[in-house]
Write a protein that holds these residues in place. Sequence first.
Motif, short mmCIF file in Angstrom:
data_model
loop_
_atom_site.label_atom_id
_atom_site.label_comp_id
_atom_site.label_asym_id
_atom_site.label_seq_id
_atom_site.Cartn_x
_atom_site.Cartn_y
_atom_site.Cartn_z
N ILE A 519 109.73 -78.83 48.28
CA ILE A 519 108.74 -79.71 47.65
C ILE A 519 107.48 -79.73 48.51
O ILE A 519 107.54 -80.07 49.70
CB ILE A 519 109.30 -81.13 47.47
CG1 ILE A 519 110.60 -81.09 46.64
CG2 ILE A 519 108.27 -82.03 46.79
CD1 ILE A 519 111.26 -82.44 46.47
N PRO A 520 106.32 -79.38 47.96
CA PRO A 520 105.10 -79.32 48.77
C PRO A 520 104.66 -80.69 49.29
O PRO A 520 104.79 -81.70 48.59
CB PRO A 520 104.05 -78.75 47.81
CG PRO A 520 104.82 -78.16 46.67
CD PRO A 520 106.08 -78.98 46.56
N LEU A 521 104.16 -80.69 50.49
CA LEU A 521 103.47 -81.89 50.99
C LEU A 521 102.05 -81.92 50.47
O LEU A 521 101.46 -82.99 50.29
CB LEU A 521 103.45 -81.89 52.52
CG LEU A 521 104.78 -82.18 53.22
CD1 LEU A 521 104.65 -81.95 54.72
CD2 LEU A 521 105.25 -83.59 52.95
N TYR A 522 101.48 -80.76 50.21
CA TYR A 522 100.13 -80.63 49.67
C TYR A 522 100.20 -79.85 48.37
O TYR A 522 100.82 -78.80 48.30
CB TYR A 522 99.23 -79.89 50.66
CG TYR A 522 99.16 -80.52 52.03
CD1 TYR A 522 98.31 -81.60 52.29
CD2 TYR A 522 99.97 -80.05 53.05
CE1 TYR A 522 98.25 -82.18 53.55
CE2 TYR A 522 99.92 -80.62 54.32
CZ TYR A 522 99.07 -81.69 54.56
OH TYR A 522 99.02 -82.27 55.80
N GLY A 523 99.57 -80.41 47.33
CA GLY A 523 99.54 -79.71 46.05
C GLY A 523 100.75 -79.97 45.18
O GLY A 523 100.97 -79.26 44.20
N LYS A 559 93.47 -73.46 54.11
CA LYS A 559 93.47 -74.49 55.14
C LYS A 559 92.32 -75.47 54.91
O LYS A 559 91.17 -75.07 54.71
CB LYS A 559 93.34 -73.84 56.51
CG LYS A 559 93.30 -74.82 57.67
CD LYS A 559 93.20 -74.09 59.00
CE LYS A 559 93.13 -75.09 60.17
NZ LYS A 559 93.07 -74.38 61.48
N GLY A 560 92.64 -76.77 54.91
CA GLY A 560 91.64 -77.81 54.78
C GLY A 560 91.32 -78.22 53.37
O GLY A 560 90.68 -79.25 53.15
N GLU A 561 91.77 -77.46 52.36
CA GLU A 561 91.40 -77.78 50.98
C GLU A 561 91.92 -79.14 50.54
O GLU A 561 91.22 -79.90 49.84
CB GLU A 561 91.91 -76.69 50.04
CG GLU A 561 91.53 -76.91 48.57
CD GLU A 561 92.04 -75.81 47.67
OE1 GLU A 561 91.30 -74.85 47.42
OE2 GLU A 561 93.23 -75.90 47.25
N LEU A 562 93.14 -79.46 50.94
CA LEU A 562 93.75 -80.74 50.57
C LEU A 562 94.07 -81.57 51.81
O LEU A 562 94.97 -82.42 51.78
CB LEU A 562 95.03 -80.48 49.77
CG LEU A 562 94.88 -79.68 48.46
CD1 LEU A 562 96.25 -79.41 47.86
CD2 LEU A 562 94.01 -80.42 47.47
N GLY A 563 93.34 -81.30 52.88
CA GLY A 563 93.66 -81.97 54.14
C GLY A 563 94.76 -81.26 54.91
O GLY A 563 95.21 -81.77 55.94
N ASN A 564 95.17 -80.12 54.42
CA ASN A 564 96.25 -79.35 55.05
C ASN A 564 95.70 -78.60 56.26
O ASN A 564 94.63 -77.99 56.20
CB ASN A 564 96.89 -78.38 54.06
CG ASN A 564 95.89 -77.64 53.20
OD1 ASN A 564 94.98 -78.23 52.62
ND2 ASN A 564 96.05 -76.33 53.10
N ASN A 565 96.48 -78.60 57.32
CA ASN A 565 96.07 -77.95 58.57
C ASN A 565 96.40 -76.47 58.59
O ASN A 565 96.10 -75.78 59.55
CB ASN A 565 96.74 -78.65 59.75
CG ASN A 565 96.27 -78.14 61.09
OD1 ASN A 565 95.06 -77.98 61.29
ND2 ASN A 565 97.19 -77.86 61.99
#
Length: 608
Positions: A519-523, A559-565
């Motif tokens: 399950i994604p943490l982002y998106g 990287k960075g699009e959804l706050g993802n590192n």
Amino acid sequence: MKKNLLFIFAVLFTFSAQAQNTLKLMSYNIKNANGMDNVCNFQRIANVINNASPDVVAIQEVDSMTNRSGQKYVLGEIAERTQMHGYFAPAIDYDGGKYGIGLLTKQVPLRLQTLPLPGREEARTLILAEFVDYIYCCTHMSLTEEDRMKSLELVKAFTSSSTKPLFLAGDMNAEPESGFIKELQKDFQILSNPKQHTFPAPDPKETIDYIATLKQNAKGFAVISAKVINEPMASDHRPILVELRTAEKADKIFRMKPYLQNPVGNGITVMWETTVPAYCWVEYGTDTTQLKRARTIVDGQVVCNNYLHKIRIDGLQPGQKYYYRVCSQEILLYQAYKKVFGNTAQSAFSEFTLPATDTDSFTAVVFNDLHQHTQTFRALCQQIKNVNYDFVVFNGDCVDDPVDHNQATSFISELTEGVCGDRIPTFFMRGNHEIRNAYSIGLRDHYDYVGDRTYGSFNWGDTRIVMLDCGEDKPDDHWVYYGLNDFTQLRNEQVDFLKKELSSKEFKKAGKRVLIHHIPLYGNDGKNLCANLWTKLLEKAPFNISLNAHTHKYAYHPKGELGNNYPVIIGGGYKMDGATVMILEKKKDELRVKVLNAKGKILLDITV
């Protein structure tokens, strides 16, 4: 590990209740269907046989076209009522017809033979029926000891050339301590229970009916039960019944090809399944001529007499090619003081190579959300058929909603054979659907998780792979779980795991770092229940890529699009027009990720 194995036993002994190869042998002196009430009743005899459901019956004292039987073919009457094939062997002429013995069989014999035997009060005979896997003989011995002894010599000579298991059944007119039975036992093993009396039927005091097997061919079967049937009225003898477990043919013992698991720590696990309970081992070596043997031993005992087999090979040399084959010997009987084995199956040789500790190159493929759609999986496999990959990850919701052992085995076999899992190790990760349905907890016994947990980490050369288990996609108190889940605890365990992992020497020194969870943490298309626990730990973690699934919709988030590192790639779903397969290719300092759809179109090709 021990707790896991104990659970395997519980699952597999339940599974072993399935029907196995059995053979039911019966012998019945029917007194021409005249019961102790002086009533001739063919249906009553047929009912006794039908209730026992034998494969073959040796019948003694039966008429054919005699006046006393109303000129009826008695064996034919009973055969019709039991829906079995009847074969009559006359011993003497009697009352306008014939009198003798016969056989009732479910299968049509390959051949039939008769052998005249001596009897001074009346002539005797033996009838032999040969089947594909065994021979069954019926006789009714003389009342005279001398004639019985002469008959035995004839029977021995008649049957000595047999190469199949041969069974001799009938009314021997001799008790267990008689000279005849002692002489019989020199060449024959009695399978029926001589301690249970058979005559006279209303209140038996003697044992004169037997089922025996020729010792020279007494292989490939084990006695499951031997009893005298409680029938006091239909005849003056009680029928006897022996049930055998018969050996499976060697080429039918494997249910699936072996598949490799958990290739870490200088070892690898080989798993496979058989159609019968078995004693199993793995033979392996750097060539196929000098082989070592590996077994699973717990507390001094070999784990065996089961269907699902998990054997660990340790002490291997990274970077060295090994050859191996799996061997399974059927266990027909497993008792405290007696064990009977059947045939042994050997797989073809396969091979594997553990990654060298300093390797800086590898290729992996990742599938997700197949939901047991074989056609979709096969289409994706076509897109990677020319890719030389080193390991495979199934990132959740592949063996989804498992109902039972058979369903799980069927699709796991499909997956592992589809990616050449006998030589390419596979990693199975849980999605939320692997957690659902009646066999969900049993599913883990088909895998060997890294560290025996559904989450973990390992190195493939200089690359660190971290795998997380998100659990279900709804809170534990959701009504659909009926209070049977506690993934809150599992997620919190992984908080501690992540803290240790991110500060570990292996993680810090890795050339590249890959994060995989379902399950994604982002998106994600909904709330990830792990987010509050894991995001702060991961937002500064130097992963090069995160590979996710669950939404059934392919997506790429730089990287960075959804706050993802780190870049996030979400795989597609199970429908043919939306399914994807990821190819992770590491070459020295470069990590390349490609995503293909089921038609081979490249959806993404990036270097991170």
